[in-house]
Scaffold this active site. Structure first.
Site, PDB file in Angstrom:
ATOM      1  N   TYR A  35      10.370 -13.547  25.684  1.00 50.78           N
ATOM      2  CA  TYR A  35      10.445 -14.937  25.702  1.00 50.78           C
ATOM      3  C   TYR A  35       9.579 -15.723  24.901  1.00 50.78           C
ATOM      4  CZ  TYR A  35      13.333 -14.612  29.995  1.00 50.78           C
ATOM      5  OH  TYR A  35      14.506 -14.364  30.659  1.00 50.78           O
TER       6      TYR A  35
ATOM      7  N   CYS B  13       3.875 -15.244  -9.588  1.00 53.19           N
ATOM      8  CA  CYS B  13       4.716 -16.040  -8.840  1.00 53.19           C
ATOM      9  C   CYS B  13       5.812 -15.339  -8.848  1.00 53.19           C
ATOM     10  CB  CYS B  13       4.796 -17.400  -9.465  1.00 53.19           C
ATOM     11  SG  CYS B  13       3.468 -18.391  -9.671  1.00 53.19           S
TER      12      CYS B  13
ATOM     13  N   TYR C 169       2.270   6.833 -18.576  1.00 51.73           N
ATOM     14  CA  TYR C 169       3.340   5.553 -18.606  1.00 51.73           C
ATOM     15  C   TYR C 169       2.766   4.145 -18.225  1.00 51.73           C
ATOM     16  CZ  TYR C 169       6.165   9.672 -18.981  1.00 51.73           C
ATOM     17  OH  TYR C 169       6.722  10.904 -19.494  1.00 51.73           O
TER      18      TYR C 169
ATOM     19  N   SER D 232       3.876  18.632 -21.554  1.00 54.02           N
ATOM     20  CA  SER D 232       3.144  18.320 -20.087  1.00 54.02           C
ATOM     21  C   SER D 232       2.396  17.212 -20.202  1.00 54.02           C
ATOM     22  CB  SER D 232       2.648  19.443 -19.540  1.00 54.02           C
ATOM     23  OG  SER D 232       3.434  20.643 -19.594  1.00 54.02           O
ATOM     24  N   GLY D 233       3.029  15.856 -20.435  1.00 56.48           N
ATOM     25  CA  GLY D 233       2.184  14.571 -20.461  1.00 56.48           C
ATOM     26  C   GLY D 233       1.733  14.119 -19.302  1.00 56.48           C
TER      27      GLY D 233
END
Length: 716
Positions: A462, A550, A586, A401-402
């Site tokens: 408009y 970028c 992660y 169970s990480g």
């Protein structure tokens, strides 16, 4: 010559209807009920409707708005000052033990001259106390389920190091898990090496699970670990691996402990379920399993087969799905026992999810409908029922169970540096004398008529059409940029008044999403993002976040709760800090160096009895520009010499040397933007050492530095 509104030449002396009142600030455009096409119900709107007066805003309102009590409990809360606090011991945290996150950030980022550490943003703040509490809570949940259900074995978990391979994270887990025989799981050769090293200080009975695809070197290393008296289990992922294990173990005279990974039929349909089911990436089918059993039997090694492993997928959404998968695996475990294997452990893999958005939903990749206790109870019950029915001895239960262990302990802090402008007021719009096309002129008068009739929908129509016609005129060269800007401003103002809300603004953040939040960019994973201060004030801006890269993908425009924008405060004179939470798994390992933005600075914070309840035990500046250039095979020293010669060639020796020193500082600084209120002297990074001025930097360069000097221990 300036003229009112967008009147054409022949009517220049006559202001259009409604203009005088408009320019006087009376806002003749009526604020009506939003049109159904744009009507949405958001958590921000819900809070705003109950608390329209910002003077009555409280930290409790912010906690509700950002769902902090839902996804953050029991580790995060908002204090009376409007700052995020960390509760390092979870629900057992006493009031004086809560850590004000803003005070941590100020201690870390303030210049050394005023008692800070002088580190640059962005910043990862680790809380080992939270890590310890998560591990203890998981252990406690399984112990309780085992005792309650009369289960006749024990729980003995492992941490999959792929979730976060940071040395101090892994070492802390081994230390905190020693009383529970908590072990490690590796999925590659370098992970196996770090697991072996860290477990030298762990419990001798702690499991060392060897997963992943294997070659002869991996298997040899795992067998050597067995020879070094680690409790090593080689888990077969492919049928071919069994022959390698048999041959190499005989050559090394090591009796291995073997596990196999079963490919279950059980599968969940979410993104994280793609590794499960019959067509999953990993594991052995029933036919493969039977052939492996035969090979081991023929080699007189069937007694070495002692563990069954499986993995349904990360973020298992419900205990119903969990029980289905565990029950199927328990059947296979029982059959392996019947076939003569000396089975002892069932490894249920990962899948214990966390609630990223606080919804407690069983139908979302962002949430789960259970807690630790419900998860443990479902696992224990499923295994017990099958084993009792088959008269099989209850196995040791192992889990990997990480995500559930490390996600909460790490917080990413970054600054909002600037923001786009809001719509101008009418008296800020300078509408000069211009030649409009006949169609554009007609659009303007139609919009003006709609204003007088309070016909909001027609007015918007408009206004949009006028804007588009003017854009076309600009492209054709018959309209100047000043006139186009005036039309844009008028359109934004009309939209703001009619819709009744500010437009969504873009906040530039001092961060690379690709480096620090790669799962958002790659798989659309959403994390809670919240201001870490000013939560006693009402946020008045709807925003999206744009990073420094970028790249058009370098933005965050999806937030928890299905929102397309994030409520934020208007920029002030000081820094405005945001925090991304639940990202401890992660993100650091997956992050790259897009645009050569490296990883953030990192500090470790422990709860202490000091006046501010915390101590910073480790501090490491993020990689410098030179560091990230080396990653891409550049040579910063050679690059600097080239630029120094260039400066001296074109600017003269004296001026060139002076300019070259400025270039040198850029090599040593982090790639990110400097804080607006940082010390005037540039912070400089030399091999992991941080200095707030040039004299300290060069003095250290000449004298050399001890490898441990970049670690700080300071109370606050």
């Amino acid at each position: 010559m300036g003229m009112p509104a967008l009147a054409c030449r022949v009517d220049s002396a006559v202001p259009p209807p409604g203009y005088l009142a408009f320019i006087a600030g009376e806002n003749s455009l009526a604020t009506a009920v939003p049109f159904s096409s744009s009507t949405t119900t958001t958590s921000a709107a819900a809070v705003d409707s109950n608390n329209s007066n910002s003077t009555h805003w409280s930290p409790a309102h912010s906690s509700t708005l950002y769902r902090i009590d839902s996804w953050g409990a029991p580790y995060f809360a908002v204090n009376d000052s409007g700052n995020i606090t960390v509760r390092p011991h979870g629900s057992s945290t006493l009031s004086h033990q809560e850590i004000d996150l803003l005070k941590v950030v100020k201690k870390v980022s303030d210049p050394k001259s005023v008692g800070g550490l002088g580190l640059q943003m962005p910043l990862i703040v680790r809380f080992p106390d939270v890590l310890k509490n998560r591990l203890e809570s998981l252990q406690s949940a399984f112990v309780s389920a085992i005792q309650t259900q009369g289960y006749e074995s024990r729980y003995q978990g492992v941490y999959p190091v792929k979730c976060n391979q940071d040395r101090f994270v892994v070492e802390d887990i081994v230390k905190f898990g020693t009383p529970f025989r908590f072990g490690l799981e590796a999925g590659s050769k370098p992970e196996l090496l770090l697991a072996m090293s860290c477990l030298c200080k762990g419990n001798p009975e702690a499991l060392l699970i060897c997963n992943g695809f294997k070659d002869a070197e991996y298997i040899s290393l795992a067998l050597l670990a067995r020879k070094f008296q680690f409790n090593t289990v080689i888990v077969l992922e492919q049928e071919e691996e069994v022959k390698l294990v048999i041959d190499i173990s005989k050559k090394l005279s090591v009796r291995p402990v073997i596990g196999l990974r079963a490919k279950l039929r059980t599968k969940h349909s979410g993104h994280f379920g793609s590794t499960s089911g019959e067509k999953g990436k990993f594991g052995l089918t029933t036919n493969h399993i039977l052939r492996v059993v035969k090979d081991l039997h023929d080699s007189d090694m069937l007694d070495c087969l002692q563990l069954l492993h499986f993995h349904i997928g990360s973020q298992i959404p419900s205990t119903a799905l969990l029980q289905d998968g565990v029950s199927e695996a328990a059947q296979i475990y029982s059959e392996l026992t019947r076939l003569g294997a000396d089975m002892k452990v069932i490894d249920i893999g990962g899948g214990l999810g966390i609630d990223y958005d606080g919804s407690k939903s069983g139908t979302s990749d962002l949430s789960v409908s259970y807690g630790l206790e419900e998860y443990a109870s479902a696992v224990v019950n499923a295994i017990r029922v099958v084993c009792d029915r088959k008269s099989v001895k209850h196995p040791i239960i192992c889990s990997e169970s990480g995500r559930a262990i490390v996600s909460h302990h790490s917080i990413l802090i970054f600054e909002a540096m600037s923001t786009t402008d809001t719509a101008p007021s009418m008296n800020q719009i300078n509408l000069p004398f211009i030649e409009l096309s006949e169609d554009a002129r007609s659009d303007y008068w139609n919009m003006s008529d709609a204003v007088m009739r309070h016909d909001n929908e027609t007015c918007l129509f408009y206004a949009d059409q006028l804007k588009q016609r003017c854009v076309e005129q600009f492209k054709e060269g018959s309209l100047g940029i000043e006139q186009l800007a005036a039309v844009d401003g008028l359109f934004d103002l009309v939209t703001k008044i009619i819709v009744g809300t500010e437009p969504v603004r873009t906040y530039l953040v001092n961060l690379s999403i690709f480096t620090s939040i790669p799962d958002f960019w790659s798989i659309g994973q959403i994390f809670p993002i919240v201001p870490i201060h000013r939560l006693d004030q009402k946020p008045e801006v709807k925003a999206i976040l744009s990073d420094l890269t970028c790249d058009s993908d370098g933005k965050i425009d999806k937030f928890i709760g299905g929102e397309a924008n994030l409520p934020l405060h208007k920029p002030g004179n000081g820094q405005y800090y945001l925090g991304m939470f639940l990202g401890g798994a992660y993100q650091e390992a997956l992050g790259g160096v897009h645009n050569l933005f490296g990883s953030p600075s990192v500090v470790t914070v422990l709860q202490s009895d000091g006046p501010h309840s915390f101590a910073i035990t480790h501090a490491m500046p993020g990689p410098s520009c030179a560091d990230v250039l080396r990653v891409m095979q550049h040579e910063p020293n050679l690059m600097f010499e080239n630029l120094k010669h260039r400066a001296e060639e074109f600017c003269g020796i004296d001026a060139g040397s002076c300019l070259a020193s400025t270039v040198a500082r850029s090599f040593h600084n982090m790639p990110y933007l400097e804080s607006r209120s940082s010390c005037s002297l540039t912070a400089m990074n030399n091999g992991g050492f941080y200095y707030c001025n040039e004299e300290d930097y060069y003095a250290s360069s000449e004298a050399g530095a001890n490898d441990d000097e970049h670690w700080s221990y300071c109370f606050a």
